[in-house]
Design an enzyme around this catalytic site. Structure first.
Site, PDB file in Angstrom:
ATOM      1  N   ASP A  28       0.845  -1.189   0.000  1.00  0.00           N
ATOM      2  CA  ASP A  28       0.000   0.000   0.000  1.00  0.00           C
ATOM      3  C   ASP A  28       0.883   1.244   0.000  1.00  0.00           C
ATOM      4  O   ASP A  28       1.664   1.464   0.924  1.00  0.00           O
ATOM      5  CB  ASP A  28      -0.883  -0.010   1.251  1.00  0.00           C
ATOM      6  CG  ASP A  28      -1.749   1.238   1.334  1.00  0.00           C
ATOM      7  OD1 ASP A  28      -2.806   1.272   0.693  1.00  0.00           O
ATOM      8  OD2 ASP A  28      -1.350   2.198   2.040  1.00  0.00           O
ATOM      9  N   TYR A  51       3.166   9.844   0.648  1.00  0.00           N
ATOM     10  CA  TYR A  51       4.239   9.305   1.494  1.00  0.00           C
ATOM     11  C   TYR A  51       5.625   9.712   0.976  1.00  0.00           C
ATOM     12  O   TYR A  51       6.620   9.506   1.656  1.00  0.00           O
ATOM     13  CB  TYR A  51       4.179   7.772   1.581  1.00  0.00           C
ATOM     14  CG  TYR A  51       2.890   7.215   2.139  1.00  0.00           C
ATOM     15  CD1 TYR A  51       1.984   8.019   2.839  1.00  0.00           C
ATOM     16  CD2 TYR A  51       2.579   5.871   1.968  1.00  0.00           C
ATOM     17  CE1 TYR A  51       0.799   7.496   3.342  1.00  0.00           C
ATOM     18  CE2 TYR A  51       1.402   5.337   2.477  1.00  0.00           C
ATOM     19  CZ  TYR A  51       0.514   6.150   3.161  1.00  0.00           C
ATOM     20  OH  TYR A  51      -0.647   5.617   3.644  1.00  0.00           O
ATOM     21  N   LYS A  71      -2.408   5.954  -3.874  1.00  0.00           N
ATOM     22  CA  LYS A  71      -3.494   6.889  -3.576  1.00  0.00           C
ATOM     23  C   LYS A  71      -3.296   8.259  -4.207  1.00  0.00           C
ATOM     24  O   LYS A  71      -2.171   8.755  -4.303  1.00  0.00           O
ATOM     25  CB  LYS A  71      -3.620   7.061  -2.050  1.00  0.00           C
ATOM     26  CG  LYS A  71      -3.702   5.753  -1.289  1.00  0.00           C
ATOM     27  CD  LYS A  71      -3.939   5.961   0.194  1.00  0.00           C
ATOM     28  CE  LYS A  71      -3.560   4.754   1.003  1.00  0.00           C
ATOM     29  NZ  LYS A  71      -2.105   4.614   1.167  1.00  0.00           N
ATOM     30  N   HIS A 128      -7.183   9.374  -1.391  1.00  0.00           N
ATOM     31  CA  HIS A 128      -6.536   9.293  -0.079  1.00  0.00           C
ATOM     32  C   HIS A 128      -7.441   9.791   1.056  1.00  0.00           C
ATOM     33  O   HIS A 128      -7.490   9.193   2.129  1.00  0.00           O
ATOM     34  CB  HIS A 128      -5.227  10.090  -0.099  1.00  0.00           C
ATOM     35  CG  HIS A 128      -4.238   9.654   0.939  1.00  0.00           C
ATOM     36  ND1 HIS A 128      -2.890   9.549   0.694  1.00  0.00           N
ATOM     37  CD2 HIS A 128      -4.392   9.299   2.237  1.00  0.00           C
ATOM     38  CE1 HIS A 128      -2.266   9.142   1.796  1.00  0.00           C
ATOM     39  NE2 HIS A 128      -3.159   8.989   2.747  1.00  0.00           N
TER      40      HIS A 128
END
Length: 316
Positions: A55, A60, A89, A122
């Site tokens: 994931d 990030y 996402k 997200h």
């Protein structure tokens, strides 16, 4: 005889997705690290241990590092691309329909893959579009974007599925109320919904709705993210762990899969990575104890209220 000899098939559980022919491995590896430099090695260790669902997220800021790890392992010929399920996402600043496809393609490039198995919005909150992922005004308040609705963003994700490079789509950090609104009008229904969930936040009502609509519920922070009060120190969990000769983490993760919830666990420590994969079926009595005897209710991440991730530190 060690308990490991009792390996059963729980860790290999896969949940069918409601569109396309795909299945999501119930056991997943999250790639949000506070120290980005550990990413590539951790993902390689996770692949080595047997994790097959990763994931990721634009937010990030380490998709390249994840991509490098996956590419290296694939090129070594040990694992095939079709055996690895990759989720990533769309960030809040890219909710405007014209920004969705470029954001998706940028993620594919960074991850070095042609297709994404699952693409999630997200959070349901749109932020001011632009390069700054955390747009704030002078007072430090988030600048939201009132020029786009969630369903408009969803329609742009549906078009990605039509084009074939995105196998399934879903939502993250969403409330049941908002999920119902999207499901009611979506042409392609969400396949996956990712939310915080653990024994202190079981989300039974959301899970029930997801099951009715063939949506896979995917839990992040399934061990409570190490925050107080600690899920893994709960007397019900530790009692079951002692009885079954498992660790509290293994008990909480097995509980998740057995009730039909996929999970994401994150670690850069090889022994923890292996531990989190080594789950086996809990007896019925243990499942009941967790459901009935744990009364603590707490949400550790307030992202569902603001769209600002609780576990990602703000860039100074």
């Amino acid at each position: 005889m060690s308990y490991e000899a009792f390996h059963d098939a729980l860790r290999d559980t896969r949940f069918a997705l409601n569109h396309g022919s795909g299945e999501m491995p119930a056991v997943g590896f999250g790639t949000l690290f506070s120290d980005l430099s550990v990413t590539t090695q951790a993902v390689k260790d996770a692949l080595e241990a047997g994790f097959r669902h990763f994931d990721c997220a634009e937010r990030y800021r380490n998709e390249e590092r994840v991509g490098a790890a996956i590419k290296e392992v694939l090129e070594a010929g040990k694992i095939r691309r079709e055996d690895v399920f990759i989720t990533t996402k769309l960030w809040n600043t890219n909710h405007r329909p014209e920004r969705v496809k470029p954001a998706f393609e940028a993620s594919c490039r960074r991850l070095q893959v042609d297709a994404i198995d699952c693409y999630l919005i997200h959070t349901p909150f749109a932020f001011q579009p632009g390069e700054n992922q955390d747009p704030r005004d002078e007072e430090g308040r988030v600048i939201y974007d009132s020029g786009v609705t969630l369903i408009e963003t969803w329609r742009a994700l549906e078009r990605l599925v039509d084009e074939g490079r995105c196998k399934s789509i879903g939502l993250s950090d969403i409330t049941l109320e908002t999920l119902k609104e999207i499901v009611a009008v979506a042409r392609i229904k969400p396949a996956v919904v990712q939310v915080e969930s653990h024994p202190y936040l079981p989300e039974w009502e959301l899970l029930e709705f997801c099951k009715q609509h063939g949506i896979v519920l995917l839990a992040f922070a399934p061990l409570g993210h190490g925050m107080e009060p600690k899920v893994l120190e709960d007397s019900v969990i530790t009692g079951i762990a002692k009885r079954l000769q498992k660790t509290p983490a293994q008990v909480a993760l097995a509980w998740s899969v057995q009730r039909g919830v996929a999970f994401l666990t994150t670690s850069a420590t090889p022994s923890h990575i292996k531990e989190n994969l080594d789950i086996s079926t809990l007896p019925h009595r243990a499942m009941l104890e967790i459901k009935e005897d744990i009364t603590t209710r707490i949400r550790f991440n307030s992202v569902v209220e603001t769209g600002v991730p609780g576990f990602i530190p703000r860039k100074k």
